[in-house]
Design a protein around this motif. Structure first.
Motif, PDB file in Angstrom:
ATOM      1  N   TYR A  28       1.117  -7.965   2.619  1.00 54.18           N
ATOM      2  CA  TYR A  28       2.518  -7.539   2.666  1.00 54.18           C
ATOM      3  C   TYR A  28       3.204  -8.133   3.888  1.00 54.18           C
ATOM      4  O   TYR A  28       2.573  -8.390   4.909  1.00 54.18           O
ATOM      5  CB  TYR A  28       2.619  -6.012   2.735  1.00 54.18           C
ATOM      6  CG  TYR A  28       1.936  -5.278   1.620  1.00 54.18           C
ATOM      7  CD1 TYR A  28       2.649  -4.864   0.485  1.00 54.18           C
ATOM      8  CD2 TYR A  28       0.574  -4.988   1.678  1.00 54.18           C
ATOM      9  CE1 TYR A  28       2.018  -4.190  -0.540  1.00 54.18           C
ATOM     10  CE2 TYR A  28      -0.062  -4.315   0.648  1.00 54.18           C
ATOM     11  CZ  TYR A  28       0.666  -3.917  -0.459  1.00 54.18           C
ATOM     12  OH  TYR A  28       0.036  -3.253  -1.477  1.00 54.18           O
ATOM     13  N   VAL A  29       4.508  -8.316   3.780  1.00 53.85           N
ATOM     14  CA  VAL A  29       5.295  -8.802   4.901  1.00 53.85           C
ATOM     15  C   VAL A  29       6.551  -7.950   5.022  1.00 53.85           C
ATOM     16  O   VAL A  29       7.089  -7.479   4.008  1.00 53.85           O
ATOM     17  CB  VAL A  29       5.676 -10.294   4.723  1.00 53.85           C
ATOM     18  CG1 VAL A  29       6.569 -10.495   3.519  1.00 53.85           C
ATOM     19  CG2 VAL A  29       6.326 -10.846   5.988  1.00 53.85           C
ATOM     20  N   THR A  37       7.372  -2.985   4.161  1.00 50.70           N
ATOM     21  CA  THR A  37       6.912  -4.306   3.768  1.00 50.70           C
ATOM     22  C   THR A  37       7.042  -4.507   2.259  1.00 50.70           C
ATOM     23  O   THR A  37       7.297  -3.574   1.509  1.00 50.70           O
ATOM     24  CB  THR A  37       5.446  -4.520   4.190  1.00 50.70           C
ATOM     25  OG1 THR A  37       4.657  -3.400   3.747  1.00 50.70           O
ATOM     26  CG2 THR A  37       5.318  -4.641   5.695  1.00 50.70           C
ATOM     27  N   LEU A  43      -0.137 -14.940   3.424  1.00 50.96           N
ATOM     28  CA  LEU A  43       0.524 -14.736   4.707  1.00 50.96           C
ATOM     29  C   LEU A  43       0.192 -15.907   5.623  1.00 50.96           C
ATOM     30  O   LEU A  43      -0.984 -16.264   5.799  1.00 50.96           O
ATOM     31  CB  LEU A  43       0.057 -13.437   5.375  1.00 50.96           C
ATOM     32  CG  LEU A  43       0.522 -12.114   4.782  1.00 50.96           C
ATOM     33  CD1 LEU A  43      -0.133 -10.966   5.546  1.00 50.96           C
ATOM     34  CD2 LEU A  43       2.032 -11.986   4.832  1.00 50.96           C
ATOM     35  N   ILE A  50       2.725 -12.745  11.969  1.00 52.84           N
ATOM     36  CA  ILE A  50       3.198 -13.231  10.675  1.00 52.84           C
ATOM     37  C   ILE A  50       4.581 -13.839  10.837  1.00 52.84           C
ATOM     38  O   ILE A  50       5.495 -13.193  11.363  1.00 52.84           O
ATOM     39  CB  ILE A  50       3.268 -12.076   9.653  1.00 52.84           C
ATOM     40  CG1 ILE A  50       1.899 -11.408   9.501  1.00 52.84           C
ATOM     41  CG2 ILE A  50       3.765 -12.577   8.302  1.00 52.84           C
ATOM     42  CD1 ILE A  50       1.939 -10.124   8.716  1.00 52.84           C
ATOM     43  N   ASP A  53       7.977 -11.825  10.322  1.00 52.26           N
ATOM     44  CA  ASP A  53       7.713 -10.404  10.091  1.00 52.26           C
ATOM     45  C   ASP A  53       8.368  -9.538  11.164  1.00 52.26           C
ATOM     46  O   ASP A  53       8.607  -9.986  12.292  1.00 52.26           O
ATOM     47  CB  ASP A  53       6.202 -10.152  10.080  1.00 52.26           C
ATOM     48  CG  ASP A  53       5.839  -8.731   9.707  1.00 52.26           C
ATOM     49  OD1 ASP A  53       5.848  -8.418   8.514  1.00 52.26           O
ATOM     50  OD2 ASP A  53       5.554  -7.930  10.629  1.00 52.26           O
ATOM     51  N   LEU A  81      -0.264  -6.969  13.382  1.00 50.22           N
ATOM     52  CA  LEU A  81      -0.579  -6.645  11.996  1.00 50.22           C
ATOM     53  C   LEU A  81      -1.039  -5.198  11.863  1.00 50.22           C
ATOM     54  O   LEU A  81      -1.746  -4.674  12.717  1.00 50.22           O
ATOM     55  CB  LEU A  81      -1.689  -7.551  11.453  1.00 50.22           C
ATOM     56  CG  LEU A  81      -1.380  -9.033  11.364  1.00 50.22           C
ATOM     57  CD1 LEU A  81      -2.033  -9.750  12.530  1.00 50.22           C
ATOM     58  CD2 LEU A  81      -1.868  -9.613  10.054  1.00 50.22           C
ATOM     59  N   GLU A 104       3.108  -0.389   1.477  1.00 55.98           N
ATOM     60  CA  GLU A 104       4.391  -0.924   1.937  1.00 55.98           C
ATOM     61  C   GLU A 104       5.314   0.149   2.505  1.00 55.98           C
ATOM     62  O   GLU A 104       6.211  -0.155   3.307  1.00 55.98           O
ATOM     63  CB  GLU A 104       5.099  -1.695   0.814  1.00 55.98           C
ATOM     64  CG  GLU A 104       5.301  -0.915  -0.464  1.00 55.98           C
ATOM     65  CD  GLU A 104       4.236  -1.191  -1.501  1.00 55.98           C
ATOM     66  OE1 GLU A 104       4.601  -1.444  -2.672  1.00 55.98           O
ATOM     67  OE2 GLU A 104       3.044  -1.145  -1.140  1.00 55.98           O
ATOM     68  N   ASN A 109       0.508  -4.521   6.475  1.00 53.29           N
ATOM     69  CA  ASN A 109       0.487  -5.943   6.166  1.00 53.29           C
ATOM     70  C   ASN A 109      -0.736  -6.362   5.364  1.00 53.29           C
ATOM     71  O   ASN A 109      -0.707  -7.375   4.664  1.00 53.29           O
ATOM     72  CB  ASN A 109       0.493  -6.778   7.453  1.00 53.29           C
ATOM     73  CG  ASN A 109       1.702  -6.534   8.312  1.00 53.29           C
ATOM     74  OD1 ASN A 109       1.588  -6.040   9.435  1.00 53.29           O
ATOM     75  ND2 ASN A 109       2.884  -6.866   7.810  1.00 53.29           N
TER      76      ASN A 109
END
Length: 205
Positions: A28-29, A37, A43, A50, A53, A81, A104, A109
């Motif tokens: 996830y970002v 996220t 990634l 990231i 991010d 992260l 999320e 992440n």
């Protein structure tokens, strides 16, 4: 002759280092400026974390987790992260009376499979990704009301503030860990991970 290695008066129990096999189950970002996220297939990681991010950067500003600094002090970013485990989030959801808690919603992440008690990984644990990336665990991630409020809102809880207050209790030692990038590169969903847990001991004066 001076004994360079005298026996300790209080013997310390030492747990040997070990290796664990794991997998990157989901990635996830967080878009710049947003805490939550969104899922991605890969990634790209640099020394700042990231790319693009919310938590990227070589440094960050101190907050409530660092009461020893004035709030807003620039410090090294060891929270690049956020890593969680699906089984631990399921326990949190049950404690909060929810059907689920999605990664999320709390700004995760990376979801890792294959490591039991993920939130208990000690500082210094190295995560070696098959593609060449290395991530180093800094510490357990303490649950906060910001993430709790996000969960309550996304889950449609009737009392959002009550949900925000409940999360820190429900997720204590189940919130996952925070980590930083030691060796950059790109990681992908489904990638194999070798987790190297360091030798552990409890310090006593």
């Amino acid at each position: 002759m001076l004994d360079l290695f005298p026996e300790a008066e209080k013997p310390v129990d030492i747990i040997p280092a070990r290796k664990l096999a794991a997998k990157a189950a989901a990635l996830y970002v967080a878009p710049s400026g947003r805490f939550e996220t969104r899922p991605v297939d890969a990634l790209r990681l640099g020394f700042n974390g990231i790319d693009g991010d919310f938590h990227s950067g070589a440094t960050r500003r101190s907050g409530g987790r660092e009461p020893w600094y004035p709030r807003g002090t620039e410090m090294r970013n060891e929270r690049q992260l956020s890593i969680v485990a699906a089984d631990e989030l399921a326990v949190v959801a049950e404690r909060m009376g929810l059907a689920e808690v999605k990664p999320e919603w709390l700004g995760a992440n990376l979801v890792i499979e294959g490591v039991s008690n993920l939130s208990m990984l000690p500082a210094g644990t190295l995560l070696f990704f098959k593609g060449g990336v290395t991530i180093k665990v800094d510490a357990q991630n303490g649950p906060c009301r910001i993430a709790g409020r996000s969960i309550a809102e996304h889950a449609g809880m009737a009392d959002v503030e009550a949900g925000a207050l409940l999360f820190p209790k429900a997720a204590m030692r189940l919130r996952g860990v925070v980590a930083w990038v030691e060796k950059p590169g790109t990681i992908s969903v489904g990638e194999e991970i070798s987790a190297r847990v360091p030798e552990q001991w409890i310090y006593t004066a």
